[in-house]
Design a protein around this motif. Structure first.
Motif, mmCIF file in Angstrom:
data_model
loop_
_atom_site.group_PDB
_atom_site.id
_atom_site.type_symbol
_atom_site.label_atom_id
_atom_site.label_comp_id
_atom_site.label_asym_id
_atom_site.label_seq_id
_atom_site.Cartn_x
_atom_site.Cartn_y
_atom_site.Cartn_z
ATOM 1 N N LEU A 110 0.821 -1.213 0.000
ATOM 2 C CA LEU A 110 0.000 0.000 0.000
ATOM 3 C C LEU A 110 0.854 1.262 0.000
ATOM 4 C CD1 LEU A 110 -2.849 -0.960 2.507
ATOM 5 C CD2 LEU A 110 -3.143 -0.413 0.087
ATOM 6 N N LYS A 111 1.908 1.262 0.817
ATOM 7 C CA LYS A 111 2.750 2.452 0.923
ATOM 8 C C LYS A 111 3.510 2.733 -0.367
ATOM 9 C CE LYS A 111 3.380 1.952 5.910
ATOM 10 N NZ LYS A 111 4.309 1.534 6.989
ATOM 11 N N SER A 112 3.703 1.690 -1.167
ATOM 12 C CA SER A 112 4.446 1.863 -2.412
ATOM 13 C C SER A 112 3.575 2.380 -3.550
ATOM 14 C CB SER A 112 5.086 0.536 -2.834
ATOM 15 O OG SER A 112 4.097 -0.386 -3.266
ATOM 16 N N GLN A 113 2.248 2.427 -3.345
ATOM 17 C CA GLN A 113 1.340 2.864 -4.398
ATOM 18 C C GLN A 113 1.281 4.391 -4.466
ATOM 19 O OE1 GLN A 113 0.010 0.406 -6.430
ATOM 20 N NE2 GLN A 113 1.441 -0.705 -5.104
ATOM 21 N N SER A 118 -3.879 5.396 2.146
ATOM 22 C CA SER A 118 -5.276 5.838 2.251
ATOM 23 C C SER A 118 -5.915 5.989 0.871
ATOM 24 C CB SER A 118 -5.372 7.167 3.007
ATOM 25 O OG SER A 118 -5.004 6.991 4.360
ATOM 26 N N VAL A 119 -5.194 6.636 -0.034
ATOM 27 C CA VAL A 119 -5.722 6.833 -1.388
ATOM 28 C C VAL A 119 -5.939 5.495 -2.076
ATOM 29 C CG1 VAL A 119 -5.198 7.735 -3.685
ATOM 30 C CG2 VAL A 119 -4.749 9.136 -1.668
ATOM 31 N N THR A 120 -4.986 4.587 -1.933
ATOM 32 C CA THR A 120 -5.091 3.278 -2.578
ATOM 33 C C THR A 120 -6.264 2.479 -2.014
ATOM 34 O OG1 THR A 120 -2.697 3.243 -2.918
ATOM 35 C CG2 THR A 120 -3.863 1.145 -3.109
ATOM 36 N N LEU A 121 -6.427 2.501 -0.689
ATOM 37 C CA LEU A 121 -7.545 1.788 -0.077
ATOM 38 C C LEU A 121 -8.885 2.337 -0.553
ATOM 39 C CD1 LEU A 121 -6.339 1.236 3.593
ATOM 40 C CD2 LEU A 121 -6.848 -0.525 1.898
#
Length: 202
Positions: A110-113, A118-121
């Protein structure tokens, strides 16, 4: 002020015949003013969203019946408003903070997106809601049809076969099996089952 309970859409049946439909307020007033005691003994009112019967206390005059309905709805609304509301996150923007439990590898991904976790989720949730919308509609329509069929057509010929066709998504077979049923009951089932056979978008 008209309450949500009195404004839900419903349909009234006496025996196998549909006698009126509309808001619960309209239906209750109509049947209270129109039916005799014998007809009341056969009366069933169904929620058009869930297919479930609605219990109404018809004692007293029409105004008294409607007042009880309104009071019940107002009481339910008041109880709901007593529930504490969470004000964490960024409420002015409609953002509510919550807790998500993930494994380390999930957090790393998630952090790599782009945009971060938050945005990815949010994007993943929106996509899941979009792609699952038809499935949710179909499931709700199946359940509503099931509840109504169980209450009104449980002793009809090929009832079990029709339910199997409904849950299998076999539209042609379903309509064929219910075709000879009492017309008002059959037509109401078709209305409830309208979204039961929609296919998932590709």
């Amino acid at each position: 002020m008209q309450t949500e309970l009195t404004q839900i859409s419903c349909t009234a049946f006496v025996g196998g015949k549909s006698i009126t439909k509309g808001t619960l307020q309209h239906v209750v007033a109509f049947v209270k003013d129109s039916l005799d005691d014998k007809e009341f003994a056969q009366l069933l009112i169904f929620n058009d969203l869930t297919g479930k019967p609605i219990d109404i206390d018809f004692r007293g005059k029409t105004a008294e019946v409607l007042q009880r309905l309104s009071n019940h709805a107002d009481h339910a609304s008041a109880e709901e408003s007593k529930q504490p509301t969470r004000r964490v996150g960024r409420p002015k923007l409609g953002v509510v903070s919550g807790e998500v439990t993930l494994l380390p590898r999930h957090w790393d991904w998630l952090k790599s997106q782009p945009g971060g976790a938050s945005v990815t989720l949010r994007k993943l949730v929106d996509e899941a809601r979009r792609t699952g919308k038809n499935e949710s509609k179909a499931r709700a329509a199946q359940e509503a049809s099931y509840h109504f069929m169980t209450a009104m057509a449980g002793d009809f010929p090929q009832h079990e076969e029709a339910l199997r066709a409904l849950y299998a998504g076999n539209q042609d077979r379903f309509y064929q099996l219910i075709d000879d049923w009492a017309p008002d009951i059959r037509d109401h089932i078709k209305t409830l089952a309208e979204n039961a056979f929609i296919k998932e978008e590709t």
